[in-house]
Design a protein around this motif. Structure first.
Motif, PDB file in Angstrom:
ATOM      1  N   ALA A  16       3.921   9.383   3.611  1.00 29.19           N
ATOM      2  CA  ALA A  16       4.818   8.280   3.257  1.00 29.19           C
ATOM      3  C   ALA A  16       4.592   7.086   4.176  1.00 29.19           C
ATOM      4  O   ALA A  16       4.592   5.934   3.713  1.00 29.19           O
ATOM      5  N   GLU A  19       1.573   5.370   2.918  1.00 28.65           N
ATOM      6  CA  GLU A  19       1.848   4.747   1.616  1.00 28.65           C
ATOM      7  C   GLU A  19       2.705   3.493   1.774  1.00 28.65           C
ATOM      8  O   GLU A  19       2.398   2.442   1.202  1.00 28.65           O
ATOM      9  N   PHE A  20       3.781   3.580   2.544  1.00 24.99           N
ATOM     10  CA  PHE A  20       4.641   2.411   2.759  1.00 24.99           C
ATOM     11  C   PHE A  20       3.878   1.309   3.496  1.00 24.99           C
ATOM     12  O   PHE A  20       4.060   0.131   3.213  1.00 24.99           O
ATOM     13  N   ILE A  25       7.671  -1.133   0.477  1.00 22.66           N
ATOM     14  CA  ILE A  25       8.733  -0.249  -0.005  1.00 22.66           C
ATOM     15  C   ILE A  25       8.721  -0.204  -1.530  1.00 22.66           C
ATOM     16  O   ILE A  25       8.689   0.864  -2.137  1.00 22.66           O
ATOM     17  N   ALA A  28       5.385   1.410  -3.067  1.00 18.85           N
ATOM     18  CA  ALA A  28       5.071   2.808  -2.763  1.00 18.85           C
ATOM     19  C   ALA A  28       5.472   3.703  -3.932  1.00 18.85           C
ATOM     20  O   ALA A  28       6.454   3.445  -4.622  1.00 18.85           O
ATOM     21  N   LYS A  51      13.246   8.007  -2.756  1.00 22.98           N
ATOM     22  CA  LYS A  51      12.263   7.199  -2.041  1.00 22.98           C
ATOM     23  C   LYS A  51      12.911   6.403  -0.916  1.00 22.98           C
ATOM     24  O   LYS A  51      12.344   6.283   0.172  1.00 22.98           O
ATOM     25  N   ASP A  52      14.106   5.893  -1.151  1.00 20.52           N
ATOM     26  CA  ASP A  52      14.803   5.152  -0.091  1.00 20.52           C
ATOM     27  C   ASP A  52      15.122   6.057   1.096  1.00 20.52           C
ATOM     28  O   ASP A  52      15.010   5.645   2.248  1.00 20.52           O
ATOM     29  N   PHE A  55      11.939   6.498   2.972  1.00 20.54           N
ATOM     30  CA  PHE A  55      11.642   5.301   3.763  1.00 20.54           C
ATOM     31  C   PHE A  55      12.532   5.258   5.005  1.00 20.54           C
ATOM     32  O   PHE A  55      12.062   4.960   6.106  1.00 20.54           O
ATOM     33  N   LEU A  97       4.105  -1.012   8.847  1.00 18.87           N
ATOM     34  CA  LEU A  97       5.430  -0.546   8.448  1.00 18.87           C
ATOM     35  C   LEU A  97       6.506  -1.513   8.923  1.00 18.87           C
ATOM     36  O   LEU A  97       7.425  -1.851   8.170  1.00 18.87           O
ATOM     37  N   TRP A 100       6.421  -4.608   6.701  1.00 27.18           N
ATOM     38  CA  TRP A 100       7.032  -4.384   5.394  1.00 27.18           C
ATOM     39  C   TRP A 100       8.547  -4.296   5.516  1.00 27.18           C
ATOM     40  O   TRP A 100       9.276  -4.780   4.655  1.00 27.18           O
ATOM     41  N   TYR A 101       9.007  -3.672   6.576  1.00 18.75           N
ATOM     42  CA  TYR A 101      10.454  -3.570   6.789  1.00 18.75           C
ATOM     43  C   TYR A 101      11.051  -4.973   6.920  1.00 18.75           C
ATOM     44  O   TYR A 101      12.102  -5.256   6.347  1.00 18.75           O
TER      45      TYR A 101
END
Length: 187
Positions: A16, A19-20, A25, A28, A51-52, A55, A97, A100-101
């Protein structure tokens, strides 16, 4: 079988994270995560609900690792920025990551570890300011934002600018971050 369950959970978290980091988010896909982890989607839902939740688990782990590997020292924010720089340059997946966050995180449930650690960092800076150890020219929120973003300076450039700085050695890039934060703190 507890070892198998933990190994499956670990593979899912690692897959994950990749992927993320690659797709963000929204982009993915749980089927790709399950395949990469040599598992299935049902296991994702079993361990993380959705999925959330997955994450959230990935970001919580990232935050805990960052707290352990780059703890804040509010009395030495330049070196803290250097440790953050080290942390993310050592592992591009973790750096992506975090990006993206920042890009997509709003609207998702707050990652409690991140909320708590941010509050702790702000309080540490405020305490250092009260003790006269850190400039009060900026609020704790402003200082933390400056430090965090300066630590990511080199990874947040446009491709056009990045092409001009590729020859700057990593050690020098780190020193620029540390020196820039030190300059910000001078009264």
């Amino acid at each position: 079988m507890a070892g198998d369950a933990e190994a499956t959970r670990r593979r899912l978290l690692d897959a994950a994270a990749r992927e993320f980091a690659e797709y963000g988010i929204a982009g993915a896909r749980v089927d790709r995560i399950a395949t990469a982890a040599k598992s299935n989607k049902a296991q994702i839902y079993h361990y993380f609900t959705n999925k959330d939740g997955l994450f959230d688990a990935v970001m919580s782990e990232l935050a805990r690792d960052t707290l352990r590997e780059a703890p804040i020292d509010a009395t030495n924010l330049p070196e803290y920025a250097g440790r953050l720089f080290d942390r993310f340059t050592a592992n591009p997946v973790k750096e992506r990551l975090a990006k993206w966050y920042r890009l997509e995180g709003e609207g998702y449930a707050a990652v409690e570890v991140v909320v708590a650690s941010t509050n702790d960092k702000l309080e540490a800076i405020a305490q250092a300011q009260r003790e006269g150890l850190v400039t009060s020219r900026f609020t704790p929120e402003e200082l933390l934002a400056l430090v965090v973003h300066m630590s990511a300076l080199w990874s947040s450039m446009t491709p056009e600018m990045a092409g001009h700085v590729t020859g700057i050695p990593l050690r020098r890039r780190r020193q620029v971050v540390v020196d820039a934060v030190a300059a910000i703190l001078r009264d």
